[in-house]
Design a protein around this motif. Structure first.
Motif: not given
Length: 91
Positions: A64-88
Motif C-alpha cells: 500500500k505504502t511502498g515502505e520497506i519493512v523487515n520480515v522476521q524469520p519464521k517457522q511454518l507448518p508444511f503438509f505433503r499429501a501421501g501417494k495413497e491420498l493423491k490416488e484416492f
C-alpha cells in the motif's frame, strides 16, 4: 470438515460418547503439535506428512505504502499429501 464434525463422526461410528471422542481427537492433535514444535516430522501412512519449514528473514515492501519493512524469520507448518491420498482423490 472441522474439528467438531470430526468428533461427531468419531463418536457416531464407534459408538462412544462425545466426551470420549473429544478426548481422542484433542490428544491426537496435541500430540502432533508437540512433535512439530520439537522439530519432529509427523507421518500418517496413506494420508501424508507434516513438518516445520524454517524461513529466513528478508526485506520486503508494504504494497500500500511502498515502505520497506523487515520480515522476521519464521517457522511454518508444511503438509505433503501421501501417494495413497493423491490416488484416492484422482481416481
Amino acid at each position: 470438515m472441522n474439528k467438531s464434525e470430526l468428533i461427531k463422526v468419531l463418536s457416531e461410528e464407534n459408538n462412544i460418547s462425545i466426551e470420549e471422542a473429544t478426548l481422542v481427537v484433542t490428544t491426537f492433535v496435541d500430540s502432533m503439535k508437540d512433535a512439530l514444535a520439537e522439530g519432529d516430522r509427523v507421518e500418517i501412512r496413506g494420508f501424508g506428512s507434516f513438518k516445520v519449514k524454517q524461513y529466513e528473514g528478508y526485506s520486503g515492501r508494504n504494497p500500500k505504502t511502498g515502505e520497506i519493512v523487515n520480515v522476521q524469520p519464521k517457522q511454518l507448518p508444511f503438509f505433503r499429501a501421501g501417494k495413497e491420498l493423491k490416488e484416492f482423490l484422482n481416481d
